[in-house]
Design a protein around this motif. Sequence first.
Motif, PDB file in Angstrom:
ATOM      1  N   ALA A  84       0.830  -1.206   0.000  1.00 23.61           N
ATOM      2  CA  ALA A  84       0.000   0.000   0.000  1.00 23.61           C
ATOM      3  C   ALA A  84       0.863   1.254   0.000  1.00 23.61           C
ATOM      4  O   ALA A  84       0.564   2.234  -0.701  1.00 23.61           O
ATOM      5  N   ALA A  88       0.904   4.129  -2.862  1.00 21.08           N
ATOM      6  CA  ALA A  88       0.568   5.497  -2.474  1.00 21.08           C
ATOM      7  C   ALA A  88       1.685   6.472  -2.840  1.00 21.08           C
ATOM      8  O   ALA A  88       1.426   7.618  -3.217  1.00 21.08           O
ATOM      9  N   CYS A 333      -6.470  -2.683  -3.555  1.00 19.64           N
ATOM     10  CA  CYS A 333      -6.385  -1.224  -3.500  1.00 19.64           C
ATOM     11  C   CYS A 333      -6.814  -0.572  -4.808  1.00 19.64           C
ATOM     12  O   CYS A 333      -7.556   0.418  -4.814  1.00 19.64           O
ATOM     13  N   ILE A 340      -5.507   6.730  -4.644  1.00 18.49           N
ATOM     14  CA  ILE A 340      -4.304   6.290  -3.934  1.00 18.49           C
ATOM     15  C   ILE A 340      -3.409   7.457  -3.545  1.00 18.49           C
ATOM     16  O   ILE A 340      -2.464   7.292  -2.757  1.00 18.49           O
ATOM     17  N   GLU A 345      -2.123   6.022   3.509  1.00 19.49           N
ATOM     18  CA  GLU A 345      -1.046   5.092   3.155  1.00 19.49           C
ATOM     19  C   GLU A 345      -1.043   3.968   4.172  1.00 19.49           C
ATOM     20  O   GLU A 345      -1.639   4.065   5.244  1.00 19.49           O
ATOM     21  N   LEU A 349      -5.021   2.729   4.028  1.00 17.23           N
ATOM     22  CA  LEU A 349      -5.353   2.760   2.607  1.00 17.23           C
ATOM     23  C   LEU A 349      -6.041   1.465   2.192  1.00 17.23           C
ATOM     24  O   LEU A 349      -7.050   1.484   1.475  1.00 17.23           O
ATOM     25  N   SER A 353      -9.956   0.930   1.035  1.00 16.88           N
ATOM     26  CA  SER A 353     -10.271   0.274  -0.236  1.00 16.88           C
ATOM     27  C   SER A 353     -11.325  -0.809  -0.036  1.00 16.88           C
ATOM     28  O   SER A 353     -12.311  -0.893  -0.789  1.00 16.88           O
TER      29      SER A 353
END
Length: 484
Positions: A84, A88, A333, A340, A345, A349, A353
Amino acid sequence: MYDAFAGLISQISGFMYSYLLIVMLLGVGLYFTFRSKFVQLRLLPESIRVVGEKTGDQHSVSAFEALMVSTASRVGTGNIVGVANAIAIGGYGAVFWMWLIAIVGGATAFVESTLAQIYKKKDPEGGSYGGPSYYIQAALKSRVLGVVFAIALIATYAGGFNMLASYNLISSFTSYDFYASAGTFTLGGKEYSVVAVVGGVILAILVAICVLGGGKRIVKVTGVLVPVMGVLYILMALVVMVMNLNMIPSVLGRIFSEAFDFGAMFGGAVGFGSSAIMQGIKRGLYSNEAGVGSAPNAAAAADVSHPVKQGLVQMLSVFIDTILVCTATAMMCLCTGIDIKGGLEGAPLVQASLATTFGAVGPYFITFALLLFAFTTLLGNLFYCEGCLNYIANRKLGSVPMTVFRFIACGLVFVGAQLSFDLVWDLADVLMGIMAIINLPVIVILGRTAMRALQDYMEQRRAGKNPVFKASIIGLKEKTDFWN
């Protein structure tokens, strides 16, 4: 003092991955890929076959159990939080570079684990042990370098990686209301979260309860948790992909287009540290550990008839980690259409999602997955450390010093939960990088031995035999403990 130390570690990490490790990792991986004639692709079906082979010795670790220990360390919080973060910061293109480092890293993982098997040592109880420190000493006649590597591994796994696993788990709670409502307190000029402190204490206690049972218990626990953890996580990702099937073509298109977009590749105005290449390689290496020299410690404990078998098994572990589990996170994600670059983060994140698809259930699932991932990572990491402690002491340590080490390691689990995002990730990257800088040149020097073993294995397989290794066949007569 804290900020100065964090800044120094960040600068060291930036230098290592901008100039040194990118060249070393890709260079060594490609070198062994071509030299082995793409062993990671050519013998992938064979690697699946040998995983199922049983050991005839109850004191030894089977090929499957060694795979589970190494996968427990590889498949961890980095597969969720690390992926992730890479997306990001580096964008869609980072996923491609994670895939690439896994594919070329498969050949590197094969070589280092084959070498660990060739130069493994006999356990008084009838099993075996080994790793980079042992093949460094046996083949290069340098115990000093072996000790340096062992120290680096202990610092990385008991310190850097275990603190990071603890931090990543606790960070998943930040998306819940109780995290903020629990509040903070200040001690020594630094602000601490009540949830982070309490959670760190609980996690450290749980790890202590398990590890005080010793290495055999670690093997048993990870052997049960890793398959369950991995299957559940991949199934969830498949559900997300099916529910967002219309997004997959555009997601795959952006992964490949941004991977080769000049601005995304090299960071553009924001710098190389935020580039798709940098993030993909850093997080890919952290996730699958190919070339770092960790998995060979588990590989050496396996009871197999030929060293190449365990090289193939550990090569398979790299694919399980990155091609399956990391891709699962990436697709969870990216297929949901969440922004993103929206400021989230790490675990939050991924939780956000899944929330778009499953509502409130999504974040809870990620927290549960992180709990399993973190716990098995912490246990697998300590398995590696204990072997290196025995190497440094030049004997099997007794229960008292080993217990002291385990308590210290559990204390570091608590400390990790209190650190900042940047410091805990940079520290893990730097320590891991030191291991790779030592291990990669060594396996290049010893690569000829692994390639001879591979040739012997293939000749026996083509003759319809179950390959059995003899050290004399590749010119190592009387130079190994096991194969004479």
